[in-house]
Scaffold this motif. Sequence first.
Motif, short mmCIF file in Angstrom:
data_model
loop_
_atom_site.label_atom_id
_atom_site.label_comp_id
_atom_site.label_asym_id
_atom_site.label_seq_id
_atom_site.Cartn_x
_atom_site.Cartn_y
_atom_site.Cartn_z
N ASP A 54 22.84 98.81 36.89
CA ASP A 54 22.01 97.94 36.06
C ASP A 54 20.73 97.70 36.84
O ASP A 54 20.71 96.92 37.81
CB ASP A 54 22.73 96.63 35.77
CG ASP A 54 21.96 95.77 34.77
OD1 ASP A 54 20.73 95.94 34.67
OD2 ASP A 54 22.58 94.93 34.10
N LYS A 56 17.94 96.17 36.11
CA LYS A 56 17.38 94.83 36.03
C LYS A 56 18.10 93.86 36.97
O LYS A 56 17.49 92.96 37.53
CB LYS A 56 17.44 94.31 34.60
CG LYS A 56 16.55 95.09 33.63
CD LYS A 56 16.64 94.52 32.22
CE LYS A 56 15.75 95.28 31.26
NZ LYS A 56 15.84 94.75 29.88
N ARG A 57 19.40 94.04 37.11
CA ARG A 57 20.18 93.13 37.96
C ARG A 57 20.40 93.69 39.35
O ARG A 57 21.00 93.05 40.20
CB ARG A 57 21.52 92.86 37.28
CG ARG A 57 21.37 92.21 35.92
CD ARG A 57 22.64 92.22 35.11
NE ARG A 57 23.70 91.41 35.73
CZ ARG A 57 24.93 91.27 35.22
NH1 ARG A 57 25.23 91.92 34.10
NH2 ARG A 57 25.82 90.54 35.82
N LEU A 58 19.90 94.92 39.60
CA LEU A 58 19.98 95.57 40.91
C LEU A 58 21.40 95.62 41.45
O LEU A 58 21.65 95.37 42.63
CB LEU A 58 19.06 94.83 41.91
CG LEU A 58 17.57 94.81 41.56
CD1 LEU A 58 16.80 94.02 42.59
CD2 LEU A 58 17.03 96.23 41.45
N LYS A 59 22.34 95.97 40.57
CA LYS A 59 23.72 96.14 41.01
C LYS A 59 24.48 96.96 39.98
O LYS A 59 23.99 97.19 38.86
CB LYS A 59 24.40 94.81 41.23
CG LYS A 59 24.60 93.98 39.98
CD LYS A 59 25.36 92.70 40.29
CE LYS A 59 25.64 91.90 39.04
NZ LYS A 59 26.42 90.66 39.34
N VAL A 61 27.48 97.48 37.38
CA VAL A 61 28.31 96.64 36.50
C VAL A 61 29.25 97.54 35.73
O VAL A 61 28.93 98.70 35.42
CB VAL A 61 27.44 95.82 35.52
CG1 VAL A 61 26.57 94.83 36.28
CG2 VAL A 61 26.59 96.73 34.66
N PRO A 230 24.09 99.73 30.30
CA PRO A 230 22.98 98.80 30.50
C PRO A 230 21.61 99.46 30.38
O PRO A 230 20.62 98.79 30.07
CB PRO A 230 23.22 98.28 31.92
CG PRO A 230 24.68 98.41 32.14
CD PRO A 230 25.06 99.65 31.41
#
Length: 396
Positions: A54, A56-59, A61, A230
């Motif tokens: 993801d 945008k969330r830099l991880k 998921v 995502p």
Amino acid sequence: MKPSDSLRAECPPGTIAVTGLGMTSSLGLTAVASCAAARAGVTHWAPLEIEEADVKRLKSVPLKGHAARGYTDGFTGVGRLLRLADGALADVLEDARLKPADMSRTGVFLCVAGDLYARVRSESVRHEEGVTPELADALEEEAAEARKEARAHVGRRLLPQLLKLHGLGIPPGAQDYFAGGAASFTTALAKALELLRGRVVDRCLVGGVDSLVEGAALEDVYEMGLVRTPESAVGFFPGEAAAWVLLERADAARARNAAALAWLGNVAVEREAFHRFSGDVPLGAALLRAVTSCCSGGKPEETGLVLANLNGDEWRARELGLALSEMKDAGLPADAPLWSPPASFGEVGAATGAVSACMAVRGFARGYAGASSALVLLLADDEARGAFLLHDAKAS
């Protein structure tokens, strides 16, 4: 069936009754609970075993899907399918109040997933590796043998164990599998109608089961870019479900004082000359032919509800849109309210037809269908396209 073949089963309302429903899904363990939750707009998300970055969330998921959490946890492969189909079968047997004596003249037809995804993914991997033609042929032969063994494994275990769990002694000639996508359900319906009208059986259990939320099935659709992630707003959310409908001749239903929940109408199956991954543009031709054949002789204005398995895939949406445009020009049902079962249950493959039937019949029973007849359209990633009609028993 060859690409040019078609199948139509004519069934005047009042001859074949739907007298029982059963379902197991991410929204409930019965048809009543599942359809009520879908009607209320409930969705039950579950994290899947594959993770996606993801940005945008830099991880990373996990992918989202519609798994029957708490019910299928710990089950994989054929065991998971058996778990789903077992719960749905128990539901329909209770709903229809079938007695052991009723089962001696009952047929059982179950729709299961075909091998399209596995076959196409295997072909694409060999192409990317740039292997020699000789090695590609050898790998394809090996992969084809593995798929054949997987199908045989399902055949050896699923229906025999399912019937054994419920103590059902169904003659070999009155039970069968139908492998493929969503439209395989219409082929199973046509087979059931053949046996019912020929008085080979008095009633038929027709169902479907599929799971795309774990194992090789999830890996195939993910690697082929079919799943919503995502980073991709186009694609489907994998789901899992099993559902059954009990069909009975009107005279057999009356003999055991069974109430008709709905009447089955015409059934039609058509085939395209290509599948989802062949590179051809979907024009909705086969779907239009199926609807035309299914609705011929009827009154299109009475069909006030359409169910179609739109799942977020652009290819499928384009095909349905083109078919609806042609249907409208031809005076066929096209402007009616549209229900999309995958919006509630995710993509459930071979279970889609039975799930759609349960949703329509429950809509009749609770009065929110808003129509006395429903047209079910079944699009698929393979070549088959199906359509069938259901009529509200109360209206007739």
